[in-house]
Design a protein around this motif. Structure first.
Motif, PDB file in Angstrom:
ATOM      1  N   UNK A 394       0.841  -1.187   0.000  1.00 25.83           N
ATOM      2  CA  UNK A 394       0.000   0.000   0.000  1.00 25.83           C
ATOM      3  C   UNK A 394       0.885   1.249   0.000  1.00 25.83           C
ATOM      4  N   UNK A 395       0.482   2.324  -0.673  1.00 27.34           N
ATOM      5  CA  UNK A 395      -0.777   2.461  -1.429  1.00 27.34           C
ATOM      6  C   UNK A 395      -0.756   1.781  -2.798  1.00 27.34           C
ATOM      7  N   UNK A 396       0.443   1.405  -3.305  1.00 26.73           N
ATOM      8  CA  UNK A 396       0.536   0.619  -4.535  1.00 26.73           C
ATOM      9  C   UNK A 396       1.621  -0.434  -4.321  1.00 26.73           C
ATOM     10  N   UNK A 397       1.528  -1.582  -5.016  1.00 26.17           N
ATOM     11  CA  UNK A 397       2.613  -2.571  -4.915  1.00 26.17           C
ATOM     12  C   UNK A 397       3.932  -1.960  -5.413  1.00 26.17           C
ATOM     13  N   UNK A 398       4.972  -2.067  -4.584  1.00 27.36           N
ATOM     14  CA  UNK A 398       6.231  -1.401  -4.897  1.00 27.36           C
ATOM     15  C   UNK A 398       7.378  -2.178  -4.271  1.00 27.36           C
ATOM     16  N   UNK A 399       8.423  -2.456  -5.061  1.00 28.46           N
ATOM     17  CA  UNK A 399       9.654  -3.054  -4.549  1.00 28.46           C
ATOM     18  C   UNK A 399      10.658  -1.948  -4.275  1.00 28.46           C
ATOM     19  N   UNK A 400      11.332  -2.049  -3.137  1.00 28.91           N
ATOM     20  CA  UNK A 400      12.258  -1.012  -2.706  1.00 28.91           C
ATOM     21  C   UNK A 400      13.590  -1.622  -2.294  1.00 28.91           C
ATOM     22  N   UNK A 401      14.654  -0.897  -2.578  1.00 28.63           N
ATOM     23  CA  UNK A 401      15.960  -1.171  -1.978  1.00 28.63           C
ATOM     24  C   UNK A 401      16.354   0.097  -1.243  1.00 28.63           C
ATOM     25  N   UNK A 402      16.421   0.014   0.084  1.00 32.11           N
ATOM     26  CA  UNK A 402      16.734   1.168   0.926  1.00 32.11           C
ATOM     27  C   UNK A 402      18.108   0.951   1.529  1.00 32.11           C
ATOM     28  N   UNK A 403      19.063   1.792   1.143  1.00 32.41           N
ATOM     29  CA  UNK A 403      20.446   1.543   1.546  1.00 32.41           C
ATOM     30  C   UNK A 403      21.049   2.720   2.300  1.00 32.41           C
ATOM     31  N   UNK A 404      21.903   2.386   3.240  1.00 31.91           N
ATOM     32  CA  UNK A 404      22.683   3.405   3.919  1.00 31.91           C
ATOM     33  C   UNK A 404      23.615   4.083   2.924  1.00 31.91           C
ATOM     34  N   UNK A 405      23.849   5.364   3.119  1.00 34.44           N
ATOM     35  CA  UNK A 405      24.725   6.085   2.201  1.00 34.44           C
ATOM     36  C   UNK A 405      26.137   5.551   2.161  1.00 34.44           C
ATOM     37  N   UNK A 406      26.602   4.967   3.282  1.00 34.36           N
ATOM     38  CA  UNK A 406      27.997   4.570   3.393  1.00 34.36           C
ATOM     39  C   UNK A 406      28.269   3.154   2.906  1.00 34.36           C
ATOM     40  N   UNK A 407      27.230   2.370   2.644  1.00 35.17           N
ATOM     41  CA  UNK A 407      27.416   0.939   2.416  1.00 35.17           C
ATOM     42  C   UNK A 407      27.057   0.519   0.998  1.00 35.17           C
ATOM     43  N   UNK A 408      27.390  -0.728   0.686  1.00 36.47           N
ATOM     44  CA  UNK A 408      27.074  -1.303  -0.618  1.00 36.47           C
ATOM     45  C   UNK A 408      28.249  -1.256  -1.564  1.00 36.47           C
ATOM     46  N   UNK A 409      28.318  -2.250  -2.440  1.00 34.11           N
ATOM     47  CA  UNK A 409      29.381  -2.265  -3.440  1.00 34.11           C
ATOM     48  C   UNK A 409      29.182  -1.128  -4.436  1.00 34.11           C
ATOM     49  N   UNK A 410      30.252  -0.744  -5.103  1.00 32.51           N
ATOM     50  CA  UNK A 410      30.199   0.390  -6.025  1.00 32.51           C
ATOM     51  C   UNK A 410      29.200   0.147  -7.146  1.00 32.51           C
TER      52      UNK A 410
END
Length: 425
Positions: A394-410
């Protein structure tokens, strides 16, 4: 009949809440994530852990304490055995809060017991030794965190960081006691409490240290730290018979147009934007321009390109330009302008059919989810540092990737968007 909750967490930003939920899910705990203290339900079934995402990291201290206290009281009303305060592995905070002041308020509502502060995240090269926080081989105060636009970390001794935030005495749980095991940790912490020091910075260098700290603290009413120490709790709950062996259903595949919204000014986020820009269109916005004009321009730009693949819209900037914006508007106000701009863009993109959205930055993620009117998220089990995959119905079907600014591969932006098209067990 509602089941009794084992674990209630209060997270000071949304990406931290997603990361914590993912680690608990990976450990076998049936975990739900809600956005805001007001979204905590009155009754709950089939849930072992409930994580409440707040935007309290840089909120005014009174607001942070009020929101965190409300969330914790609602979690306790659901039967939570332990309240866990989740914050960043780099202990992001100011002398005014909001770690020590919130922890003190949570402890006031609980039976007397020691409270540990355990930000260590060895997998992300965040470790604590003799009370000093290291980012890789650098002391915190020597790392790029000293230039953080909202919470510049200019001290490495976490006792010195935490002490101004609370009226309670702060000490250290030394590595030597941690290495001796859970019983030694409890003895040290209980002796410190008896001598008038209820708050202890926990030394932790290796994953085994976190496991021992989790074993020692699992029955204490209040605990604080990063998601890495909390990841060891589900196995301990299962051993005690506090949760059944039931796995949560997997996330479903999500198709449709996709986009990236990058608001973090962290060096890693700027590297990720540059990498993504090598093969996908990127639009840089000045958050100081009038919002209505900026949103309209960005949405027109995106609409012309979404049919060809993912796009990125960013307000990330180099430290000198961030400093100029802060000088003009104030640090918090400058950040809020950027977050409001990206929140409005998120609503516009979803309204134009975007169904996969990656958001870079903890504060930005909170602003985007708030702008989209999302109050509950399903989170995939943890798989990769910095990649928090979740879904909203809700309110619509949605896939999200929520990431910290400092993390994750380039190169994670394109990979994460593509991965949302596959189901996640």
């Amino acid at each position: 009949m509602a089941s009794s909750l084992v674990f209630g967490a209060v997270a000071d930003d949304l990406t931290g809440a997603v990361e914590l939920s993912a680690m608990l899910q990976a450990g076998g705990a049936r975990t739900r994530l809600v956005v805001g203290a007001g979204a905590v339900p009155a009754t709950l079934d089939g849930t072992d852990a409930l994580v409440v995402a707040l935007r309290s990291r840089v909120a005014p201290p009174d607001e942070a304490v009020a929101a965190s206290t409300l969330a914790a009281r609602r979690l306790r009303a659901l039967g939570a055995r332990q309240i866990f305060l989740k914050y960043c592995a780099s202990f992001d905070s100011l002398d005014t809060g909001n770690i020590g002041n919130v922890a003190e308020a949570l402890r006031q509502d609980a039976p007397p017991a020691p409270v540990l502060f355990c930000p260590s995240f060895p997998e992300a090269a965040r470790t604590v030794f003799h009370g000093h926080l290291f980012i890789g081989l650098q002391l915190l105060a020597d790392s790029p965190k000293r230039h953080d636009p909202l919470t510049p970390m200019t001290r490495s001794n976490l006792v010195d960081v935490l002490a101004p935030q609370t009226t309670l005495r702060v000490g250290v749980l030394p590595f030597e006691r941690v290495a001796e095991g859970a019983a030694a940790i409890r003895r040290h912490a209980e002796a410190a409490l008896a001598e008038g020091t209820p708050f202890l910075i926990a030394d932790a260098i290796l994953p085994a240290d976190l496991q021992r700290i989790a074993e020692a603290s699992v029955e204490w009413p209040v605990m604080t730290g990063g998601s890495s120490v909390a990841a060891y709790y589900p196995a301990l709950w299962a051993q005690r018979g506090w949760m059944p062996p039931e796995a949560a259903p997997p996330l479903t595949a999500t198709a449709g147009p996709s986009a990236v919204l990058a608001g973090s000014c962290a060096e890693r986020t700027r590297e990720q934007v540059a990498c993504f820009g090598q093969s996908h269109p990127v639009l840089s916005l000045d958050p100081m321009e009038p919002q209505e004009a900026g949103v309209a321009r960005a949405l027109d730009w995106a609409a012309a390109r979404l049919g060809e693949g993912p796009v990125c819209i960013t307000t990330s900037d180099d430290p000198s330009r961030v400093a100029a914006a802060q000088a003009a508007y104030g640090a918090i106000a400058a950040g809020r302008r950027a977050e409001a701009l990206l929140g409005a863009l998120a609503a516009g993109l979803v309204g134009r059919g975007v169904r996969r959205l990656l958001v870079a930055g903890g504060e930005t993620s909170g602003a985007v989810v708030e702008a989209l009117g999302i109050s509950q998220l399903r989170v995939a089990p943890f798989r990769e540092l910095g990649v928090g995959l979740c879904q909203a119905e809700q309110p619509v079907p949605l896939a999200l990737c929520l990431k910290s600014g400092k993390l994750g591969s380039v190169d994670m932006f394109a990979r994460a968007l593509a991965g949302m098209e596959a189901a996640h067990a």
